[in-house]
Design a protein around this motif. Structure first.
Motif, short mmCIF file in Angstrom:
data_model
loop_
_atom_site.label_atom_id
_atom_site.label_comp_id
_atom_site.label_asym_id
_atom_site.label_seq_id
_atom_site.Cartn_x
_atom_site.Cartn_y
_atom_site.Cartn_z
N GLN A 199 0.83 -1.20 0.00
CA GLN A 199 0.00 0.00 0.00
C GLN A 199 0.87 1.26 0.00
O GLN A 199 0.68 2.17 -0.80
CB GLN A 199 -0.82 -0.02 1.28
CG GLN A 199 -2.28 0.15 1.07
CD GLN A 199 -2.96 0.25 2.43
OE1 GLN A 199 -2.35 0.09 3.48
NE2 GLN A 199 -4.25 0.52 2.38
N GLY A 200 1.84 1.27 0.90
CA GLY A 200 2.70 2.44 1.05
C GLY A 200 3.46 2.73 -0.23
O GLY A 200 3.53 3.88 -0.69
N THR A 201 3.99 1.68 -0.84
CA THR A 201 4.74 1.87 -2.08
C THR A 201 3.83 2.46 -3.15
O THR A 201 4.22 3.39 -3.86
CB THR A 201 5.34 0.53 -2.53
OG1 THR A 201 6.39 0.20 -1.63
CG2 THR A 201 5.89 0.62 -3.93
N LEU A 202 2.60 1.91 -3.24
CA LEU A 202 1.69 2.44 -4.25
C LEU A 202 1.42 3.92 -4.01
O LEU A 202 1.47 4.73 -4.93
CB LEU A 202 0.37 1.66 -4.24
CG LEU A 202 0.50 0.24 -4.79
CD1 LEU A 202 -0.86 -0.43 -4.82
CD2 LEU A 202 1.10 0.26 -6.19
N PHE A 203 1.15 4.29 -2.75
CA PHE A 203 0.88 5.70 -2.46
C PHE A 203 2.07 6.57 -2.81
O PHE A 203 1.93 7.64 -3.42
CB PHE A 203 0.51 5.87 -0.98
CG PHE A 203 -0.90 5.50 -0.68
CD1 PHE A 203 -1.94 6.10 -1.36
CD2 PHE A 203 -1.20 4.55 0.28
CE1 PHE A 203 -3.26 5.77 -1.09
CE2 PHE A 203 -2.52 4.19 0.56
CZ PHE A 203 -3.55 4.80 -0.13
#
Ligand SMILES: Nc1ncnc2c1ncn2[C@@H]1O[C@H](COP(=O)(O)OP(=O)(O)OP(=O)(O)O)[C@@H](O)[C@H]1O
Ligand SMILES: Nc1ncnc2c1ncn2[C@@H]1O[C@H](COP(=O)(O)OP(=O)(O)OP(=O)(O)O)[C@@H](O)[C@H]1O
Ligand SMILES: [Mg+2]
Ligand SMILES: [Mg+2]
Ligand SMILES: O=P([O-])([O-])[O-]
Lengths: 248, 284, 279, 295, 248
Positions: free
Chosen positions: C66-70
């Motif tokens: 999730q963090g990487t996508l954001f």
């Protein structure tokens, strides 16, 4: 050496480029090939010394006979190319000195003897009519020469590997009139030793230098024969149109 | 939406967000413990109103990052984190920068002189003097043979924490006493990495946290120093000298939620994790 | 002559060996990662948070994904408009002026900035000076600085690759550059620009150094708030390995990261093909 | 008509403004880093800072010398380029001249993927596989070394070298190939005697570019170089390149402290070094263009 | 519209490309420009409609007068270019449909009326002699057309914006004889409405279509005049050499 093509056909991909070419180039004669742009003149020359094989997607049928042997049956491609020298339309100086340009092929064929190399160098440059202009700067990079000089250097480079047949592709198209004259004289002189095949788009040049002229169109031979006859009494309408400038 | 990246707007936004979430960071020794606790805490309560009915029904969000004790103190001071994790004493200069701050002791730890179980030094010379330890880390003893003739002539591989580690400062103070550590020493970015290095390299020696020795039972062996073996008792009693506290520091008085989490950490559940991870909970 | 032929053969063998080495290296890397990591690729791994003692030894990497996508989304959104505008300026308006040379040179220099220096700058500017703290926003903006030159260069090249003749035709008809740009040149260049964007996304997704000090933490339950830190795949991998938390999970995370990248590459390639068919 | 004209102008101006801002970003980065690191250039002085071999920013009189790190950076980066050069050039020649087209079409995406694999993955694999391998095979006390970092960097910069060299080789006009081969010489002879001399400048440019990339790499060297403070005496000793130093210590340095400032100074040194390599590369390429201009 | 150049000189960098060109192109006539490769024919055409300004490093002095007004003094470049249409040597199909290719310029100039657009499209394609061949596939991408068709499409595209003068740069150099014929007929027809200036390297084409012929060399006008006169009684030696094929 006599050169002959038998039912030669060439395709690039699915496109037919040369169609049923049957030609014979008489020994120690100059033959000119003429025809509108894109008709396959360059392709024909490339086919004659197997540089065609460097093009991706080519296909061929038929035979090219050099002294009775099909060059396409030969295992060693390099030898075929050495025997049938080809000079391209744009003169190319290899990124070497003038001398090394001339000796480029010779060295590959294993000549190591210095004196012998010097001799070949001088002789070929003389034959190409370039010796006088460059003899004092043989070690300089060849790209410093002018266009016409590089064209003659290319000829010297091919002569150095001792070809039996010389193919020239529009050798004068980028040259000024005086360089053109020089090359034409050179061809006349060489015709004593070699069979020469010359592609030209200049009708007048063909008239001046060629014994025979071949007229091509759309990958086909329309007409061929003695130069004078072909220019004065063309048999085909297309030939007539071409030499009177309707097609170009 | 990322349009509102104006610095002017960011201040209030940030205040708001820190009010909701808790950011914790620092010592690489302590961070895994706190991360585990935070995970348990979040799992157990999910929203703040379940912790304390006075609070609104908002999800509990706790961030834990690592970076070493230096990072913990520094970030607490400049406000990057709400609670700094420090596994060494807090220096007076640092205390001066957070006069209203709180320092809470989570437990104690010790730096053990640890080697790989395959290392014959365990049989040959299981006890080192403080001076020997110092000479090893100062690079004066370069091969194991120089330590004891019966040992193989293989080089000693020193494993240490980088500058930011609490461990490196504790070790400097208690053992090295101003003698510089050999430059050949491998600097590892965290206590976990340091323990890993010792566990996998037969020639390595390093000051591994007591807790990590216990977590890696069988993979790391411990030498005693001046005749004292580091055990829960010897550390708690202060017999084992190379000990250090595990601290939580805050710059200001912790707000309500932070206090709730700190309370949780100091509750039985929290301290159980501390113990499970091999550290010594604070004496009651 | 014999010697010559042997030499020829020798060199030929060297060239072939070098080319095949490349294949071996890539498939070696991918194969090894897959071999070591495929057992971790369970549904739980993708969709749950890290658990265990120490945290991460069990469970999954969902918050990291999730963090990487954001992070990537923020980086791309921030960088794409200035990047495109710069590229358009360079390809369409600047000609061979001094400004063009200077900007081109700068862009090239920016492309060469070491990623850790980007991190350093991002840390000082976004985290400390602007007070974003260690946060998604600070990390995303640092990544944006990093991918900005990539976007400019790919877009500029894509625009310049559009047939020069179109420009001549348009201009000799007396239409404006903007009209030509929007009706002919941008539509032609779009697939390549998108492809470049995807590659930039892959680049941002894998970068560790810039987010290490600006955005990433080892544990967070959720991601999405701009002013809060995030987990990220590459940093998670670094922590899993360097803290000796779990080698198995580390292989799994590395595999996920590489698969993400492969996917982006395949899509980019597909865009390219789309273009070569269209043109 | 008139407002169309003004709109056209404004599109250009808009883009120009944005482009200039981007340019200013680089400038501000330089200025900012200089400002932050300002005191460092006075107290140890530039010479002391760059050549000092003791790094102990927390000691009582802080010791600030990054000579060791600079040397490590140079060792790893140069080592990587030295290793990657022969392989990369041969690969490029293979791709440009020898590979059948289907293989070339397969290899080019392979290069893209290799470029795209994140450096942390390279570092991880290097540390998990290579380091272990070195320890076991060569019975080394610990497997990390500058060489190890170089080896992984080699794989990382290889794609850059290959694709830049390949385009340099492809930029050589076809006519040289045809002319040479029509003389009846073999392809390898042509490659070595004509192609490489012609592409020489382009190939060198590729290497310069690769050197710049290798110097700035962070994660892989952080995980592989060993991170010791000792002055590297050989390729096989350990070291701590500049990028690793920054990555390792930035988080723990207190904002405004001398430590913080000296890390910025180290970053500035790294940045200026890589920038000058890039500028050199540009200058080099421009030089090459002039030469190709002639027939 | 009458077009006239006065003391036109052009440089690229420090190299002088056109030298003191004074020409007058008579109204509703076809003028042919001939000369060896690189003599500046294309540059002259570009100068005449101000596309030259897109080349970096150009410089000029002198004037180009369109109906008595210097086009280089005009503020609005786009209008000048619209009034003086230029068709490049290589035919280019914009990546749009056939119809949109024709209407490309028209739409820019603000025509929105659908019926009107349809009408312009049909009329221009008819004028260019392309209507019959493409009327059933106007929505297809234009790049599917053959070279000769694209050449005529380019002409239609220029005609659509209503130019007063038409400049053509070797419009038939890539075409087969039948397409060439078609273009030549088209030029004849257009000469009733427009002033046409045609660069060609084909002597015979010049003979066939041009009222006036201009011979250039090295950036200078060598000779100009009525076509018949120039070919039959050239005044200059260079002209003679060129038309008899010595220079090419
Ligand atoms: N490598 C190739 N692949 C595909 N088609 C080719 C290739 N080389 C040439 N052709 C096509 O073959 C045809 C003949 O080309 P060739 O170069 O032989 O013509 P030419 O008679 O030499 O023309 P010119 O007078 O312009 O030199 C042309 O239609 C050309 O497009
Ligand atoms: N953009 C440019 N920059 C510098 N020199 C140029 C440029 N364009 C053309 N030239 C030079 O100007 C001269 C005239 O070029 P031009 O294209 O006008 O020749 P041309 O008569 O059209 O030749 P051709 O018959 O081959 O088309 C040439 O020497 C060319 O090299
Ligand atoms: Mg040809
Ligand atoms: Mg021209
Ligand atoms: O626990 P550390 O401070 O040594 O990372």
């Amino acid at each position: 050496m006599s050169l002959k093509t038998e039912n030669l056909q060439v395709w690039f991909g699915n496109q037919s480029i040369l169609n049923c070419i049957n030609l014979e180039f008489p020994n120690k004669n100059i033959s000119a090939i003429m025809g509108p742009s894109g008709c396959g003149k360059t392709t024909l020359l490339k086919t004659l010394n197997r540089t065609l094989e460097l093009e991706p997607g080519y296909r061929y049928t038929g035979r090219v006979m050099l002294s009775g042997k099909n060059i396409y049956a030969e295992k060693n491609v390099a030898t075929v190319r050495r025997r049938i020298g080809l000079i391209f339309q744009t003169p190319v100086a290899l990124p070497l000195s003038i001398k090394e340009n001339v000796l480029f092929g010779v060295r590959y064929y294993g000549e190591r003897n210095k004196a012998k190399l010097e001799e070949i160098n001088e002789q070929c440059l003389k034959q190409a009519g370039l010796w006088k202009e460059v003899k004092d700067r043989l070690a300089q990079p060849a790209r410093e020469l002018s266009g016409g000089q590089i064209q003659r250097l290319s000829i010297a480079r091919v002569l150095a590997v001792n070809p039996e047949i010389l193919l020239l592709d529009e050798p004068c198209s980028n040259l000024d009139p005086s360089s053109t004259k020089m090359i034409e004289d050179l061809l006349h002189a060489l015709a004593n030793q070699l069979t020469i095949i010359l592609v030209t788009h200049n009708l007048f040049q063909a008239k001046r230098v060629a014994h025979n002229t071949i007229f091509m169109m759309d990958g086909q031979i329309i007409e061929s024969g003695e130069t004078k006859r072909l220019f004065n009494h063309p048999e085909k309408q297309q030939t007539y149109d071409f030499i009177s400038g309707l097609t170009w | 939406g990322c349009g509102q990246s104006e610095p002017a707007k960011s201040e209030p936004a940030r205040q708001e967000s820190t009010a909701q979430s808790i950011k914790i960071g620092g010592s690489s020794t302590l961070a895994p413990v706190i991360a585990k606790c935070a995970d348990d805490f979040t799992e157990e309560y999910k929203t703040w109103n379940k912790v304390d009915p006075k609070l609104p029904e908002e999800p509990i969000v706790i961030f834990v990052s690592t970076g070493g004790s230096g990072f913990g103190v520094k970030s607490a001071i400049d406000g990057t984190v709400d609670i700094g994790l420090v596994s060494r004493e807090v220096k007076d200069t640092e205390k001066g920068k957070m006069p209203n701050g709180k320092i809470i002791k989570m437990g104690s730890d010790a730096l053990t002189i640890a080697v790989n179980p395959k290392n014959p030094v365990i049989q040959v010379k299981p006890d080192l003097t403080n001076d020997e330890v110092k000479r090893i880390f100062a690079g004066e003893i370069k091969t194991w043979q120089e330590l004891d003739a019966k040992l193989p002539a293989r080089p000693v591989v020193l494993a240490i924490r980088d500058l930011g580690g609490g461990a490196s400062q504790v070790f400097d103070e208690l053992v090295m006493k101003k003698t510089p550590i050999a430059k050949e020493a491998l600097q590892l970015p965290s206590m976990g990495a340091l323990a890993g290095k010792v566990a996998e390299n037969a020639d390595a020696i390093g000051y591994v946290s007591f807790g990590l020795v216990k977590q890696n039972q069988g993979k790391i062996s411990v030498l005693s120093v001046d005749g004292v073996t580091p055990t829960t008792e010897s550390i708690a009693s202060g017999q084992y000298k190379i000990a250090r506290p595990l601290l939580l520091v805050t710059k200001e008085q912790p707000n309500e939620r932070q206090q709730l989490f700190i309370d949780y950490l100091l509750s039985k559940k929290g301290l159980k994790v501390v113990e499970d991870m091999g550290f010594i909970p604070p004496a009651k | 002559m014999k010697l010559r032929l042997m030499l020829d053969f020798f060199w030929l063998a060297i060239f072939w060996a070098a080319g095949l080495l490349l294949l071996v290296v890539l498939f070696g890397i991918l194969g090894y990662l897959f071999y070591q990591g495929h057992t971790s690729l369970t549904q739980d791994f993708f969709f749950s948070s890290p658990r265990g003692l120490p945290l991460g030894a069990e469970g999954g990497i969902f918050p990291a994904i999730q963090g990487t996508l954001f992070l990537v989304v923020i980086a791309v959104f921030t960088a794409v408009l200035p990047g495109l505008a710069t590229a358009i300026y360079l390809a369409e308006y600047a000609g061979k002026s001094k400004v063009n040379t200077v900007i081109n040179l700068t862009i090239q220099c920016m492309a060469g900035i070491p990623s850790i220096v980007t991190g350093l700058f991002g840390y000082a500017l976004f985290v400390v000076k602007m007070g974003f703290g260690i946060s998604l926003l600070a990390g995303g903006l640092s990544l944006a600085i990093m991918i900005f030159p990539v976007i400019v260069v790919t877009a500029r090249d894509a625009l310049q690759a559009v047939n020069r003749d179109y420009r001549w035709v348009g201009i000799s008809l007396g239409v404006s550059r903007r009209y030509l740009l929007s009706r002919v040149i941008l539509p032609q260049a779009a697939p390549s620009i998108l492809g470049g964007l995807l590659l930039a996304m892959g680049y941002a997704a894998g970068a560790t150094a810039p987010i290490m000090v600006t955005a990433a933490v080892i544990a967070t339950p959720s991601a999405g708030n701009l002013f809060e830190p995030v987990m990220a795949l590459p940093y998670h991998l670094y922590i899993l390995f360097s803290q000796q938390i779990s080698l198995e999970k580390a292989y799994g995370t590395a595999l996920v990261l590489v698969l993400l990248l492969l996917t982006l590459n395949v899509i980019a390639l597909w865009f390219k093909n789309l273009k070569s068919k269209g043109a | 008509m008139l407002n169309k004209k003004s709109f056209h102008l404004s599109t250009g101006t808009f883009c120009l403004v944005i482009a200039c801002c981007a340019t200013l970003l680089l400038l501000s980065l330089l200025v900012y880093m200089t400002l932050v690191s300002w005191p460092v250039w006075f107290s140890p002085g530039p010479w002391g800072f760059l050549t000092g071999t003791d790094w102990n920013p927390l000691a009582a009189p802080p010791q600030l010398g990054i000579g060791t790190m600079i040397l490590s950076t140079l060792w790893t980066a140069l080592g990587a380029v030295i290793l990657a050069t022969p392989i990369g050039l041969c690969c490029a020649i293979f791709l440009a001249e020898y590979a059948p087209s289907w293989l070339a079409q397969l290899l080019r995406p392979v290069l893209n993927v290799l470029t795209g694999i994140p450096s942390v993955v390279y570092g991880f694999l290097g540390a998990a596989v290579l380091v272990k391998y070195f320890e076991i095979t060569f019975n080394m006390a610990s497997g990390e070394s500058l060489f190890c970092a170089s080896l992984v960097l080699t794989v990382m910069v290889l794609p850059y070298i290959v694709s830049a060299s390949e385009s340099a080789l492809r930029a050589i006009p076809l006519k040289y190939r045809q002319t040479s081969l029509a003389l009846g010489v073999s392809k390898p002879y042509f490659t070595l005697r004509v192609l490489i001399p012609l592409a020489r400048n382009g190939l060198l440019g590729a290497l310069i570019l690769a050197f710049g990339r290798a110097s700035g790499e962070t994660m892989a060297v952080l995980m592989l170089a060993g991170n010791t403070m000792v002055l590297p005496s050989s390729w096989f000793s350990k070291g701590e390149p500049l990028s690793a130093l920054i990555a390792l210590e930035l988080g723990t340095s207190e904002v405004g402290s001398l430590h913080y400032q000296s890390l910025f100074a180290a970053g500035l040194v790294l940045l200026l070094f890589v920038l000058s390599i890039n500028l050199f590369f540009t200058w080099f390429r421009r030089d090459r263009r002039n030469e190709v201009g002639k027939p």
